[in-house]
Every structure is written in structure tokens, then in C-alpha cells.
Scaffold this motif. Structure first.
Motif, PDB file in Angstrom:
ATOM      1  N   GLU A   1       0.815  -1.209   0.000  1.00  0.00           N
ATOM      2  CA  GLU A   1       0.000   0.000   0.000  1.00  0.00           C
ATOM      3  C   GLU A   1       0.854   1.267   0.000  1.00  0.00           C
ATOM      4  O   GLU A   1       0.347   2.359  -0.284  1.00  0.00           O
ATOM      5  CB  GLU A   1      -0.929   0.013   1.218  1.00  0.00           C
ATOM      6  N   THR A   2       2.150   1.153   0.288  1.00  0.00           N
ATOM      7  CA  THR A   2       3.013   2.330   0.249  1.00  0.00           C
ATOM      8  C   THR A   2       3.531   2.614  -1.151  1.00  0.00           C
ATOM      9  O   THR A   2       4.258   3.587  -1.355  1.00  0.00           O
ATOM     10  CB  THR A   2       4.211   2.174   1.204  1.00  0.00           C
ATOM     11  N   TYR A   3       3.175   1.768  -2.123  1.00  0.00           N
ATOM     12  CA  TYR A   3       3.612   1.943  -3.509  1.00  0.00           C
ATOM     13  C   TYR A   3       2.428   2.350  -4.379  1.00  0.00           C
ATOM     14  O   TYR A   3       1.293   1.915  -4.156  1.00  0.00           O
ATOM     15  CB  TYR A   3       4.216   0.649  -4.054  1.00  0.00           C
ATOM     16  N   SER A   4       2.688   3.135  -5.389  1.00  0.00           N
ATOM     17  CA  SER A   4       1.643   3.550  -6.320  1.00  0.00           C
ATOM     18  C   SER A   4       1.335   2.426  -7.296  1.00  0.00           C
ATOM     19  O   SER A   4       2.098   1.478  -7.451  1.00  0.00           O
ATOM     20  CB  SER A   4       2.092   4.795  -7.087  1.00  0.00           C
ATOM     21  N   GLY A   5       0.201   2.535  -7.950  1.00  0.00           N
ATOM     22  CA  GLY A   5      -0.104   1.642  -9.055  1.00  0.00           C
ATOM     23  C   GLY A   5      -0.888   0.406  -8.715  1.00  0.00           C
ATOM     24  O   GLY A   5      -1.043  -0.478  -9.550  1.00  0.00           O
ATOM     25  N   ASP A   6      -1.400   0.295  -7.497  1.00  0.00           N
ATOM     26  CA  ASP A   6      -2.272  -0.822  -7.144  1.00  0.00           C
ATOM     27  C   ASP A   6      -1.576  -2.171  -7.309  1.00  0.00           C
ATOM     28  O   ASP A   6      -1.957  -3.016  -8.119  1.00  0.00           O
ATOM     29  CB  ASP A   6      -3.543  -0.774  -8.001  1.00  0.00           C
ATOM     30  N   ARG A   7      -0.521  -2.405  -6.545  1.00  0.00           N
ATOM     31  CA  ARG A   7       0.219  -3.668  -6.580  1.00  0.00           C
ATOM     32  C   ARG A   7      -0.588  -4.736  -5.827  1.00  0.00           C
ATOM     33  O   ARG A   7      -1.310  -4.426  -4.876  1.00  0.00           O
ATOM     34  CB  ARG A   7       1.588  -3.510  -5.935  1.00  0.00           C
TER      35      ARG A   7
END
Length: 572
Positions: free
Chosen positions: A286-292
Motif C-alpha cells: 500500500e506504500t507503492y503507487s499503481g495498485d500492486r
């Protein structure tokens, strides 16, 4: 160059030149709710250097074909540094590419090409065990019992007067005992270590905070390289019941725990403690962009229990193996579709459908078997109830048409879009699956679904490479399944899949719903999803069809009847 996980910084920004932390303007498109995701088994997809083993540059050169097929994402089975005792699921370095498959630069090029083509990239992560060649395990062998190094894995003293008996009676998924005794550095017989799979795959002790931190660092490494998520191998393992009690699974159960919905939960599968792990992983993503995303390979029954893996703060998807194992039976299919949609919706997750992967008999053969075949056994020349190829292909095409019309996400396994059957007649001396060796040939294992793909009918190795080499032999008659043979042929399985994926997209079937239709009889799957009516005949008697526009049919329709082992999509 390998990046040692033990030396990784804890701040993603310190290693990231690709991913950016979330900001308030970041949006979540939840692409995974409706995505069609294509599994690539790297060693069998495309070989760029002619050594007989597929590689990352080979995959990159063939990505256009997947974009043309119409999938939304690819999932790469392991390509990490490995002795390849279990085709890469024995990882010796989680942060580097095995030279068999290329380099980290090759991975970056693959990801960049996929992004240019609009394809997301999911990679495998193998957290239940490492390779025995991993530095962490080698350090554990060199250290003393009770040391921090030993605590990374599940080392235990043996039973018996001199510790000569394994700590419990657990059996390996691949056959034989799940414990191996080591020789201590001083030459004396020592402790035993647990390996639920091959002896070259020691299980981690996930109750150890050190192990948990290392894997958070590994996830950061690949997230920083731009991956869109992780398929988590053996996601129902990792935590073992306290005390490691003896356990004997039911004879009819699958090797990974399937088929045990009414039985005691095995002490090494599906323990409650795994969920704490995935909550911490989800928090990191959740700390990364782009919906991993996180995708669970969890052989867990019943479905109501599997839903725990995809609660809002855990994984986004879990493979629906109950659907995969439902067989070619309308009552069975309808029952599992109903229960899947209900159960997954109860936790806000999409249903995730799958028919084939690298661990099961390809559904173009499996759906025509006439004898029991537990997961993991595989099929070969001496298997009882071997399938009729034409029947298997007809049912596979129809089953795929049903699957691709269901709401939610679908997974395809490389080659199923060609109608590839299981390679049954592999020579014994060509087999490589550890299951074959650990059961002394009693189980054929998974080699038959892992044979390299045919691309061009008239080329060496059917276009898998230019040298004709192939790590597993390709059947001589596979030219009829080659991609160039099937391209443009409206009767081919490839063109059926292409049409199905295009129609699925145009009518937004992935975000639709299922409305069952009555009046077609007990052997018919019939439902409406938005504007599209889907009818599949799993019986033997032709089924009268309504007057409507034909969008797709798995067989040429002669008149107003749908024959056995066929499916159709209608509009109107």
C-alpha cells in the motif's frame, strides 16, 4: 548483480529508481478485479540463446503475441538464482536472475516492454522454503544447534535413543519423508530439518522475526523494479502448528492439501498465523503507487476458509482450485460458481477462476480422464483412464468459454490458448520432476504440462528456439498446435481465445454478474451475464438453442442445437 537481502536498506526509496511512494492524488483502479492474467513458465516459453531452456529475452521477444491475444497481465514463474532441483522453486538468491534465464537488465527490459504493450507484470515469490544452496541455509549448517542461524529454518532434534528417527511422521509433497538428518560440522549425526517438498528445499521458520524482515526487503527489491504484484507460492504453508504433531492425511487428499474440506486441518497447511504475515505484506504494498497485488496459491477448503486469504487487509486474489477441480459436470460447475461468488463477495474480493497451471494436468487432457487422478500425480503411459484427445480438447474449449464469461478475474496457463494437451509419452529418462524420482516412478509428476511451447510448425523445436534443443522433448505431432498454424484459422483454439477475450472486454463480462437460466436440463450450464447468454452442454444429448445472435461458439453450429461438449455465447 545480486543484492543481498540481509544488506538491503529498509526504506524503499533508498533502492527505488522506479516506484514512487503513494501520494494523496494516487488512485486505485483495482485492475485485478476483472483482469485476465497469463502465466508464463519461463523455461518453457521461448529460448533466445538456443540452450534448450527458455529465458527472459525470449519472453520479451514474444510479448507482442500476448498483447495480441488480449490479456491484461503476465505472471512469471520463478527466474531467480537456483540450482534448479525443482525448476526454480528452490531459490538460492531471491534478488537476482539465474544465468539460465538472463540478468537483472534482461528483467528490466522485459518489464519495460510489457509496460509499453499495456501488460502488467506479476512475479512469483517462494516464501515457504529456500534452496539448500542458499547462503542462509549453508550458514545454518555451519552453525551450532540453537544458534540464530539454525533458527532461520525448522531444525529439530530427532526421536529415538540417539536421535536417529525423524521428529515426526510428516511426508513430503513429493513423496518420502519430510525430514532430512544433517551431519554436524564435527562429523557426528546431527539435527533434522523440515522440507515439505524436496530435501533441497528446507522450510523457513516463519515464527522468526528475522525471516519476516528479510522477505519484506525482498518484496521491496522487486517493487522498486516496478513489478505489479506477487503470486505467493504455497501461501497456505509457512506457519506450522506448535509442537509439530504427527499427522497422516486422508488417502484421497491432494498433495497440497486439496480435497480435505471435511477433515482435520493439516498442521502444516492453513494455519491461522499466516494471515499476520500477509497483513504486513499488504501494508508494504500500500506504500507503492499503481495498485500492486498479492495472489495466493492456497489449496484450502472449504471456500469459506479460503476467503480468509483475501480479506480487505490481506491479499487481493486467491486461486480458486475448487473450480479447477470441479470437472466437466454442470451441477458441479454451477455449485462452485455460486459458492465462489457468494463467499468471495462476502469479503469484498473478486472470484478468481483458473483451469490449468504448471502443477496440474492440462485441462485439455484432465477433463477427459476416466479414472481418479489426485493433484500432483500427473499422467503418463501407464496411467489408468487416459483421455481421448478429441474429447479432451472439445471439453477444454467449452470449459474455457464458460470460465472467460464469468465475472471476476481469470488466469490462463501458457499453451492452453493453443489447446495443448498434456504430454503423456515422455521417455522415463527425460523426466525431471522431483515427484518422479522421490516416488520411484510411482507418480509421473508435472513434466507433462511443462513441455516447451510450439510457435512455428516448420521450425526447429517448433520455434521454441533455433537449435532444436529442448529441456523436455516436445511431442512430434505438436505442429498442429503451433501458433503460426492456428493464427487466422477461425476453427482454431487460438482464435477462439482471442475472440473470447475481445468479447469479454467489449461486454465488460469481468465486472458483470451471473443470472442462472432454467429450462435447459441438468447437464447444461446456462447463465446470463449482462447482454451475453452463455450455454454449455456437459451431457450427451444436443440442447435446443434460442434464436439469438451468435457471438462465439466452440464448435460450428449446424442448426439450432448445441451438441455435447460444446459452449456458445449469444446476444439477444
Amino acid at each position: 548483480m545480486s543484492l543481498d537481502a540481509t544488506a538491503m536498506p529498509t526504506d524503499p526509496d533508498e533502492t527505488s529508481a522506479v516506484a514512487e511512494p503513494l501520494t494523496e492524488v494516487d488512485t486505485r483502479d483495482e485492475w485485478w478485479r476483472t483482469a485476465v492474467i497469463y502465466q508464463i513458465y519461463p523455461r518453457s516459453f521461448a529460448d533466445s540463446d538456443g540452450d534448450g531452456i527458455g529465458d527472459l529475452p525470449g519472453i520479451t521477444t514474444r510479448l507482442d503475441s500476448l498483447a495480441d491475444l488480449g490479456v491484461d497481465a503476465i505472471w512469471l514463474s520463478p527466474f531467480y538464482t537456483s540450482p534448479q532441483k525443482d525448476a526454480g522453486y528452490d531459490v538460492a538468491d531471491y534478488c537476482d536472475v539465474d544465468p539460465l534465464f538472463g540478468t537483472l537488465d534482461d528483467f528490466d527490459a522485459l518489464r519495460a516492454k510489457a509496460t509499453d504493450l499495456g501488460l502488467r507484470v506479476i512475479v512469483d515469490i517462494v516464501p515457504n522454503h529456500s534452496s539448500s544452496a542458499h547462503r542462509w541455509f549453508q550458514e545454518a549448517l555451519a552453525a551450532a544447534p540453537g544458534s540464530p542461524e539454525r533458527a532461520r529454518y525448522l531444525f529439530r532434534d530427532g526421536r529415538g535413543a540417539d536421535g536417529e528417527l525423524p521428529p515426526n511422521n510428516w511426508q513430503s509433497v513429493f513423496g518420502g519423508e519430510a525430514w532430512t538428518r544433517i551431519t554436524e560440522p564435527d562429523g557426528t549425526p546431527g539435527q533434522w530439518y523440515l522440507h515439505l517438498f524436496d530435501s533441497s528445499q528446507p522450510d523457513f521458520d516463519w515464527k522468526n522475526p528475522w525471516v519476516r524482515e528479510q522477505f519484506l526487503q525482498i518484496l521491496r527489491f522487486w517493487l522498486d523494479r516496478g513489478v505489479d504484484g506477487f503470486r505467493v507460492d504455497v501461501a497456505h504453508g509457512m506457519i506450522k502448528r506448535a509442537g509439530l504433531p504427527d499427522y497422516t492425511p486422508p488417502a484421497e487428499s491432494g498433495s497440497m492439501g486439496g480435497g480435505q474440506s471435511d477433515a482435520e486441518t493439516p498442521p502444516y497447511w492453513g494455519q491461522e498465523g499466516v494471515h499476520e504475515i500477509y497483513r504486513s505484506w499488504r501494508a508494504l504494498l500500500e506504500t507503492y503507487s499503481g495498485d500492486r497485488i498479492l495472489v495466493a496459491e492456497a489449496w484450502v477448503e472449504p471456500l469459506s476458509k479460503l476467503a480468509d486469504w483475501v480479506r480487505p487487509d490481506e491479499m487481493q486474489q486467491a486461486f480458486n482450485f475448487l473450480y479447477l477441480e470441479s470437472g466437466w459436470s454442470a451441477p458441479s460447475i454451477k455449485r462452485v460458481v455460486d459458492s465462489s461468488i457468494e463467499v468471495f463477495a462476502s469479503v469484498g474480493a473478486p472470484s478468481t477462476w483458473v483451469l490449468s497451471n504448471h502443477d496440474v494436468v492440462r485441462h485439455a487432457s484432465r477433463l477427459a480422464l476416466t479414472a481418479e487422478n489426485p493433484q500432483g500425480y500427473g499422467i503418463g503411459p501407464k496411467t489408468k483412464g487416459l483421455p481421448d484427445r478429441a474429447t479432451g480438447l472439445a471439453r477444454a474449449r467449452a470449459a474455457s468459454a464458460v470460465m472467460l464469461a464469468l465475472p471476476g478475474s481469470a488466469y490462463l496457463y501458457q499453451g492452453e490458448e493453443l489447446g495443448l494437451p498434456e504430454a503423456i509419452d515422455l521417455p522415463d529418462d527425460a523426466r525431471q520432476d522431483p515427484t518422479w524420482f522421490r516416488t520411484h516412478g510411482e507418480r509421473y509428476g508435472r513434466d507433462g504440462c511443462r513441455v516447451p511451447l510450439p510457435w512455428e510448425a516448420a521450425s526447429p523445436a517448433f520455434g521454441f528456439n533455433t537449435t532444436g534443443e529442448s529441456w523436455l522433448p516436445q511431442p512430434d505431432d505438436w505442429s498442429v498446435y503451433a501458433r503460426d498454424t492456428e493464427t487466422g484459422d477461425p476453427a482454431s483454439t487460438l482464435e477462439l481465445y482471442r475472440l473470447a477475450l475481445d468479447t469479454r472486454s467489449r461486454f465488460s463480462l469481468g465486472s458483470g454478474s451471473v443470472e442462472w437460466l432454467s429450462g435447459y436440463g441438468p447437464d447444461v450450464v446456462a447463465f446470463r451475464n449482462g447482454e451475453v447468454t452463455v450455454i454449455a452442454n456437459t451431457g450427451t444429448v444436443p440442447v435446443e438453442l434460442p434464436v439469438a445472435e451468435e457471438l462465439l461458439a466452440t464448435v460450428p453450429l449446424d442448426g439450432a442445437a448445441l451438441p455435447a461438449d460444446a459452449a456458445v455465447w449469444l446476444r439477444g
